[in-house]
Design a protein around this motif. Structure first.
Motif, PDB file in Angstrom:
ATOM      1  N   ARG A 183       0.843  -1.205   0.000  1.00 56.18           N
ATOM      2  CA  ARG A 183       0.000   0.000   0.000  1.00 56.18           C
ATOM      3  C   ARG A 183       0.876   1.252   0.000  1.00 56.18           C
ATOM      4  O   ARG A 183       0.605   2.210  -0.730  1.00 56.18           O
ATOM      5  CB  ARG A 183      -0.936  -0.017   1.217  1.00 56.18           C
ATOM      6  CG  ARG A 183      -1.834   1.187   1.316  1.00 56.18           C
ATOM      7  CD  ARG A 183      -2.893   1.223   0.211  1.00 56.18           C
ATOM      8  NE  ARG A 183      -3.638   2.461   0.309  1.00 56.18           N
ATOM      9  CZ  ARG A 183      -3.830   3.289  -0.697  1.00 56.18           C
ATOM     10  NH1 ARG A 183      -3.377   3.005  -1.890  1.00 56.18           N
ATOM     11  NH2 ARG A 183      -4.504   4.402  -0.538  1.00 56.18           N
ATOM     12  N   LEU A 184       1.927   1.259   0.809  1.00 53.93           N
ATOM     13  CA  LEU A 184       2.860   2.387   0.811  1.00 53.93           C
ATOM     14  C   LEU A 184       3.490   2.574  -0.567  1.00 53.93           C
ATOM     15  O   LEU A 184       3.630   3.693  -1.056  1.00 53.93           O
ATOM     16  CB  LEU A 184       3.968   2.162   1.844  1.00 53.93           C
ATOM     17  CG  LEU A 184       3.610   2.378   3.301  1.00 53.93           C
ATOM     18  CD1 LEU A 184       4.761   1.942   4.202  1.00 53.93           C
ATOM     19  CD2 LEU A 184       3.274   3.832   3.548  1.00 53.93           C
ATOM     20  N   LEU A 185       3.852   1.461  -1.197  1.00 49.60           N
ATOM     21  CA  LEU A 185       4.442   1.515  -2.524  1.00 49.60           C
ATOM     22  C   LEU A 185       3.444   2.087  -3.533  1.00 49.60           C
ATOM     23  O   LEU A 185       3.808   2.903  -4.381  1.00 49.60           O
ATOM     24  CB  LEU A 185       4.902   0.114  -2.952  1.00 49.60           C
ATOM     25  CG  LEU A 185       5.585  -0.005  -4.303  1.00 49.60           C
ATOM     26  CD1 LEU A 185       6.827   0.868  -4.358  1.00 49.60           C
ATOM     27  CD2 LEU A 185       5.946  -1.461  -4.571  1.00 49.60           C
ATOM     28  N   SER A 186       2.182   1.701  -3.434  1.00 54.44           N
ATOM     29  CA  SER A 186       1.157   2.231  -4.332  1.00 54.44           C
ATOM     30  C   SER A 186       0.974   3.735  -4.154  1.00 54.44           C
ATOM     31  O   SER A 186       0.817   4.469  -5.129  1.00 54.44           O
ATOM     32  CB  SER A 186      -0.181   1.535  -4.096  1.00 54.44           C
ATOM     33  OG  SER A 186      -0.110   0.200  -4.476  1.00 54.44           O
ATOM     34  N   GLU A 188       3.932   5.393  -5.813  1.00 52.37           N
ATOM     35  CA  GLU A 188       3.839   5.365  -7.274  1.00 52.37           C
ATOM     36  C   GLU A 188       2.803   6.362  -7.781  1.00 52.37           C
ATOM     37  O   GLU A 188       3.023   7.016  -8.804  1.00 52.37           O
ATOM     38  CB  GLU A 188       3.523   3.958  -7.747  1.00 52.37           C
ATOM     39  CG  GLU A 188       4.693   3.014  -7.562  1.00 52.37           C
ATOM     40  CD  GLU A 188       4.357   1.577  -7.896  1.00 52.37           C
ATOM     41  OE1 GLU A 188       3.163   1.227  -7.944  1.00 52.37           O
ATOM     42  OE2 GLU A 188       5.292   0.811  -8.119  1.00 52.37           O
ATOM     43  N   ALA A 189       1.685   6.477  -7.084  1.00 49.82           N
ATOM     44  CA  ALA A 189       0.670   7.456  -7.472  1.00 49.82           C
ATOM     45  C   ALA A 189       1.230   8.869  -7.348  1.00 49.82           C
ATOM     46  O   ALA A 189       0.995   9.718  -8.218  1.00 49.82           O
ATOM     47  CB  ALA A 189      -0.586   7.292  -6.621  1.00 49.82           C
ATOM     48  N   GLY A 190       1.973   9.124  -6.291  1.00 52.20           N
ATOM     49  CA  GLY A 190       2.577  10.442  -6.101  1.00 52.20           C
ATOM     50  C   GLY A 190       3.598  10.764  -7.174  1.00 52.20           C
ATOM     51  O   GLY A 190       3.662  11.898  -7.673  1.00 52.20           O
ATOM     52  N   ILE A 191       4.387   9.771  -7.571  1.00 54.66           N
ATOM     53  CA  ILE A 191       5.362   9.975  -8.641  1.00 54.66           C
ATOM     54  C   ILE A 191       4.650  10.247  -9.961  1.00 54.66           C
ATOM     55  O   ILE A 191       5.042  11.124 -10.728  1.00 54.66           O
ATOM     56  CB  ILE A 191       6.295   8.750  -8.760  1.00 54.66           C
ATOM     57  CG1 ILE A 191       7.196   8.643  -7.515  1.00 54.66           C
ATOM     58  CG2 ILE A 191       7.137   8.817 -10.029  1.00 54.66           C
ATOM     59  CD1 ILE A 191       7.943   7.333  -7.394  1.00 54.66           C
ATOM     60  N   SER A 234       9.846   1.660   0.627  1.00 57.39           N
ATOM     61  CA  SER A 234       8.857   0.583   0.510  1.00 57.39           C
ATOM     62  C   SER A 234       9.479  -0.648  -0.138  1.00 57.39           C
ATOM     63  O   SER A 234       9.271  -1.774   0.321  1.00 57.39           O
ATOM     64  CB  SER A 234       7.653   1.042  -0.307  1.00 57.39           C
ATOM     65  OG  SER A 234       7.046   2.158   0.278  1.00 57.39           O
ATOM     66  N   LEU A 235      10.221  -0.442  -1.225  1.00 57.11           N
ATOM     67  CA  LEU A 235      10.875  -1.568  -1.894  1.00 57.11           C
ATOM     68  C   LEU A 235      11.881  -2.253  -0.969  1.00 57.11           C
ATOM     69  O   LEU A 235      11.992  -3.478  -0.961  1.00 57.11           O
ATOM     70  CB  LEU A 235      11.575  -1.091  -3.169  1.00 57.11           C
ATOM     71  CG  LEU A 235      10.669  -0.751  -4.339  1.00 57.11           C
ATOM     72  CD1 LEU A 235      11.479  -0.145  -5.475  1.00 57.11           C
ATOM     73  CD2 LEU A 235       9.924  -1.989  -4.823  1.00 57.11           C
ATOM     74  N   ASN A 236      12.593  -1.463  -0.183  1.00 59.77           N
ATOM     75  CA  ASN A 236      13.557  -2.024   0.770  1.00 59.77           C
ATOM     76  C   ASN A 236      12.847  -2.883   1.814  1.00 59.77           C
ATOM     77  O   ASN A 236      13.296  -3.989   2.142  1.00 59.77           O
ATOM     78  CB  ASN A 236      14.351  -0.893   1.421  1.00 59.77           C
ATOM     79  CG  ASN A 236      15.587  -1.377   2.119  1.00 59.77           C
ATOM     80  OD1 ASN A 236      16.045  -2.495   1.892  1.00 59.77           O
ATOM     81  ND2 ASN A 236      16.144  -0.536   2.971  1.00 59.77           N
ATOM     82  N   LEU A 237      11.725  -2.407   2.338  1.00 54.43           N
ATOM     83  CA  LEU A 237      10.961  -3.168   3.325  1.00 54.43           C
ATOM     84  C   LEU A 237      10.413  -4.462   2.724  1.00 54.43           C
ATOM     85  O   LEU A 237      10.482  -5.533   3.340  1.00 54.43           O
ATOM     86  CB  LEU A 237       9.814  -2.318   3.873  1.00 54.43           C
ATOM     87  CG  LEU A 237      10.214  -1.146   4.768  1.00 54.43           C
ATOM     88  CD1 LEU A 237       9.037  -0.207   4.987  1.00 54.43           C
ATOM     89  CD2 LEU A 237      10.772  -1.652   6.086  1.00 54.43           C
TER      90      LEU A 237
END
Length: 96
Positions: free
Chosen positions: A11-14, A17-20, A39-42
């Motif tokens: 969810r954090l990654l999403s 990505e939306a912000g980018i 997020s990717l690291n986690l």
């Protein structure tokens, strides 16, 4: 209460990505890119996957992080088929 860490990290990654994708301000985009890396690291640590593999998956997807669905129509009238020209590729395709 059991926490589903993978679901929360995804969810954090999403959100990142939306912000980018939608961000206009360069400073906001920079923060979303940092959130994406965190997020990717986690996710990498949780799934015991190399972060490079996850980055390749993220780099290969385009646009807002949603399922990509395409619907096309086959329209035939008087032995003629309706086609449209793709603005990007300049190829002919079914309308959709």
């Amino acid at each position: 209460m059991t926490l589903n860490y993978l679901e929360q990290y995804r969810r954090l990654l999403s959100i990142a990505e939306a912000g980018i994708f939608y961000g206009k301000d360069p400073f906001d985009k920079e923060r979303y890119e940092e959130l994406q890396k965190l997020s990717l690291n986690l996710i990498s640590h949780l799934g015991n996957e190399p972060i490079e593999k996850l980055e390749n998956i993220i780099d290969s997807s385009e646009g807002y992080p949603t399922p990509k669905i395409d619907v096309r129509a086959f329209i035939k009238k008087e032995n003629k088929i309706l086609l449209v020209e793709d603005l990007t590729t300049k190829e002919w395709a079914l309308p959709g």
